[in-house]
Design an enzyme around this catalytic site. Structure first.
Site, PDB file in Angstrom:
ATOM      1  N   ASP A 145       0.865  -1.187   0.000  1.00  0.00           N
ATOM      2  CA  ASP A 145       0.000   0.000   0.000  1.00  0.00           C
ATOM      3  C   ASP A 145       0.897   1.231   0.000  1.00  0.00           C
ATOM      4  O   ASP A 145       1.832   1.333   0.794  1.00  0.00           O
ATOM      5  CB  ASP A 145      -0.903  -0.025   1.242  1.00  0.00           C
ATOM      6  CG  ASP A 145      -2.028   0.997   1.152  1.00  0.00           C
ATOM      7  OD1 ASP A 145      -3.191   0.583   1.114  1.00  0.00           O
ATOM      8  OD2 ASP A 145      -1.728   2.210   1.123  1.00  0.00           O
ATOM      9  N   ASP A 159      -3.960   2.421  -5.152  1.00  0.00           N
ATOM     10  CA  ASP A 159      -2.644   2.467  -4.508  1.00  0.00           C
ATOM     11  C   ASP A 159      -2.310   1.228  -3.692  1.00  0.00           C
ATOM     12  O   ASP A 159      -1.405   1.260  -2.879  1.00  0.00           O
ATOM     13  CB  ASP A 159      -2.513   3.731  -3.648  1.00  0.00           C
ATOM     14  CG  ASP A 159      -3.036   3.538  -2.240  1.00  0.00           C
ATOM     15  OD1 ASP A 159      -4.052   2.838  -2.081  1.00  0.00           O
ATOM     16  OD2 ASP A 159      -2.407   4.070  -1.311  1.00  0.00           O
ATOM     17  N   GLU A 160      -3.045   0.142  -3.900  1.00  0.00           N
ATOM     18  CA  GLU A 160      -2.695  -1.070  -3.141  1.00  0.00           C
ATOM     19  C   GLU A 160      -2.860  -2.314  -3.992  1.00  0.00           C
ATOM     20  O   GLU A 160      -3.669  -2.343  -4.922  1.00  0.00           O
ATOM     21  CB  GLU A 160      -3.551  -1.180  -1.871  1.00  0.00           C
ATOM     22  CG  GLU A 160      -4.990  -1.417  -2.152  1.00  0.00           C
ATOM     23  CD  GLU A 160      -5.853  -1.549  -0.906  1.00  0.00           C
ATOM     24  OE1 GLU A 160      -5.538  -2.373  -0.033  1.00  0.00           O
ATOM     25  OE2 GLU A 160      -6.854  -0.837  -0.849  1.00  0.00           O
TER      26      GLU A 160
HETATM   27  P1  TTP Z   1      -5.335   4.971   1.306  1.00  0.00           P
HETATM   28  O1  TTP Z   1      -4.324   3.922   0.960  1.00  0.00           O
HETATM   29  O2  TTP Z   1      -6.441   4.590   2.236  1.00  0.00           O
HETATM   30  O3  TTP Z   1      -4.627   6.214   1.985  1.00  0.00           O
HETATM   31  P2  TTP Z   1      -3.260   6.909   1.690  1.00  0.00           P
HETATM   32  O4  TTP Z   1      -2.481   6.198   0.638  1.00  0.00           O
HETATM   33  O5  TTP Z   1      -3.525   8.364   1.429  1.00  0.00           O
HETATM   34  O6  TTP Z   1      -2.507   6.846   3.068  1.00  0.00           O
HETATM   35  P3  TTP Z   1      -1.880   5.592   3.829  1.00  0.00           P
HETATM   36  O7  TTP Z   1      -2.130   4.400   2.957  1.00  0.00           O
HETATM   37  O8  TTP Z   1      -0.428   5.914   3.970  1.00  0.00           O
HETATM   38  O9  TTP Z   1      -2.586   5.526   5.138  1.00  0.00           O
HETATM   39  O10 TTP Z   1      -5.972   5.549  -0.001  1.00  0.00           O
HETATM   40  C1  TTP Z   1      -5.231   5.680  -1.194  1.00  0.00           C
HETATM   41  C2  TTP Z   1      -5.656   6.899  -1.966  1.00  0.00           C
HETATM   42  O11 TTP Z   1      -7.043   6.830  -2.235  1.00  0.00           O
HETATM   43  C3  TTP Z   1      -5.453   8.182  -1.190  1.00  0.00           C
HETATM   44  O12 TTP Z   1      -4.171   8.741  -1.369  1.00  0.00           O
HETATM   45  C4  TTP Z   1      -6.548   9.050  -1.722  1.00  0.00           C
HETATM   46  C5  TTP Z   1      -7.621   8.117  -2.155  1.00  0.00           C
HETATM   47  N1  TTP Z   1      -8.706   8.165  -1.153  1.00  0.00           N
HETATM   48  C6  TTP Z   1      -9.760   9.033  -1.358  1.00  0.00           C
HETATM   49  O13 TTP Z   1      -9.801   9.719  -2.376  1.00  0.00           O
HETATM   50  N2  TTP Z   1     -10.763   9.106  -0.419  1.00  0.00           N
HETATM   51  C7  TTP Z   1     -10.738   8.349   0.732  1.00  0.00           C
HETATM   52  O14 TTP Z   1     -11.656   8.441   1.562  1.00  0.00           O
HETATM   53  C8  TTP Z   1      -9.636   7.446   0.935  1.00  0.00           C
HETATM   54  C9  TTP Z   1      -9.563   6.594   2.151  1.00  0.00           C
HETATM   55  C10 TTP Z   1      -8.666   7.394  -0.043  1.00  0.00           C
HETATM   56 MG    MG Z   2      -2.267   4.117   0.751  1.00  0.00          MG
END
Ligand code: TTP
Ligand code: MG
Length: 401
Positions: free
Chosen positions: A9, A105-106
């Site tokens: 992720d 992103d994962e």
């Molecule tokens: P995440 O992987 O949940 O969050 P992140 O990458 O920003 O942070 P981390 O993993 O380090 O905790 O989500 C990935 C992307 O998806 C995030 O950068 C933006 C998008 N996203 C949204 O647009 N709305 C949301 O509610 C969430 C959770 C994520």
């Molecule tokens: Mg993330």
């Protein structure tokens, strides 16, 4: 063979992409979702610096501004995030073809068969993190365990910029001390009920008397919660297969004798194909023109590119030559279609020839696609397809895949 599953992720993904593009943002509280004037809307990503102020995803922007008034707010660039996501996927696919992108992103990867070549879990993690840093400059967290569930939990525990490994057989011990809220799929309501029963950790949940759990959630869910709390999961990495081909075709309401209308329609269909191609992060090695004449005779003409492409003008130039072949038969046209095949994920490799020119087109098309994503495909069209007028109405079967 021992089953080993990666969950990777990206850290503060959207924010990290912006930092790579503009290093002056590094170390600053960055909030993606809207700029200072946007009062509605929510935070999509907060950089780790912004999180220190309590800002998090899905929080209304108004609240984020109160918590972090000096933060840098921006709307963000989804096309840049998509491009980064494609690059990451291409890197992961150099480890194994068993890659499942779970979101932008994962990803999950079944690396059971890659253990020996890469030197075990540690070798795999080092390679993935190293390549992602070298090729994108983005931070990520990698977890490797015996299944998808535990890997998902572990990558969250390892954030940011981390690597966490749970040896096979250690799943239960790893999960036990964690709060029930860490269990994927256990939403706030479920957790409230669990906590009401006095269950705070996954270890407690795993050992709890089944009867009260059944009363609260029903038999199936109670069993499933307890299994999951122990880190038991059998779900497989589901590899999403890329489309084999992308094609768009249409039958004219009446057979057409002039090629001008045919060419305009074809330009439109090609534009749509190319947009879908890029949307799916693909590029094509071959383009096919399909012509059905008034007597139902159907002919196809194909051109294979030296390098796979996702650039409209490369494809239209090739199509122009194919059209000349189609014209040789002096008959009216019933149906016209265009297809792209021999598809592969866009690796954004510099072509050997015309590299500069293609790079320019890639940038232009990226902007065009971003506009279409926002306003719809119709909003931005070009070239001969404009000859069809603003509203294009195609008779069925049109735009079929
Ligand atoms: P995440 O992987 O949940 O969050 P992140 O990458 O920003 O942070 P981390 O993993 O380090 O905790 O989500 C990935 C992307 O998806 C995030 O950068 C933006 C998008 N996203 C949204 O647009 N709305 C949301 O509610 C969430 C959770 C994520
Ligand atoms: Mg993330």
């Amino acid at each position: 063979m021992e089953r080993r599953i990666v969950h990777i992720d990206m850290d503060a993904f959207f924010a990290s992409v912006e930092v790579v593009r503009d290093p002056s943002l590094k170390g600053k509280p960055l909030i993606i979702g809207g700029n200072k004037e946007d009062i509605r809307g929510v935070v999509s990503t907060a950089s780790y610096e912004a999180r220190k102020f309590g800002v998090h995803s899905a929080m209304p922007l108004v609240q984020a501004k109160k918590l972090c008034p000096h933060g840098i707010f921006m709307r963000g660039h989804i096309s840049h995030y998509r491009e980064a996501s494609r690059k990451i996927r291409a890197i992961l696919e150099t480890v194994t073809p068993h890659v499942q992108m779970a979101s932008i992103d994962e990803a999950y990867m079944d690396v059971s068969g890659s253990q020996r070549i890469f030197g075990g879990d540690d070798g795999i993690a080092t390679y993935i993190k190293g390549e992602i840093t070298a090729q994108t400059g983005l931070p990520c967290t990698v977890a490797i365990t015996a299944n998808k569930l535990v890997s998902k939990v572990a990558s969250d525990e390892g954030k940011p910029d981390g690597y966490l490994r749970v040896a096979t057989g250690e799943e239960r011990a790893f999960m036990a001390p964690l709060a029930v809220r860490k269990l994927p799929g256990a939403g706030p309501r479920t957790c409230d009920v669990l906590e009401g029963l006095g269950i705070v950790t996954l270890g407690q949940l795993a050992h709890f008397d089944l009867v009260p759990l059944e009363c609260a959630f029903g038999h199936q869910t109670a069993i499933s919660l307890q299994r999951r709390a122990q880190g038991i999961s059998t779900s497989e990495v589901e590899v999403e297969r890329a489309a084999k081909s992308i094609s768009r075709e249409t039958t004219f309401p009446e057979d057409v004798s002039g090629w001008e209308q045919v060419e305009q329609t074809l330009a439109y269909l090609t534009e749509r194909c190319m947009y879908t191609l890029r949307e799916e992060g693909l590029e094509a090695k071959r383009v096919i023109l399909k012509v059905r004449y008034s007597n139902f005779e159907t002919k196809t003409f194909a051109h294979t590119f030296a390098d796979a492409t996702a650039i409209d003008c490369v494809v239209t130039t090739a199509l122009q030559e194919l059209i000349e072949k189609g014209k040789r038969r002096c008959a009216r046209i019933r149906l016209i279609g265009v297809g792209l095949d021999q598809l592969r994920y866009n690796q954004h490799q510099m072509p050997l020839f015309g590299g500069k020119n293609n790079e320019k087109w890639e940038r232009v098309l990226e902007k065009a696609d971003a506009v279409r994503e926002k306003h719809g495909f119709k909003y931005l069209r070009s070239g001969k397809s404009l000859g069809l007028g603003r509203e294009v109405k195609l008779a069925p079967p049109s735009l079929s895949r």
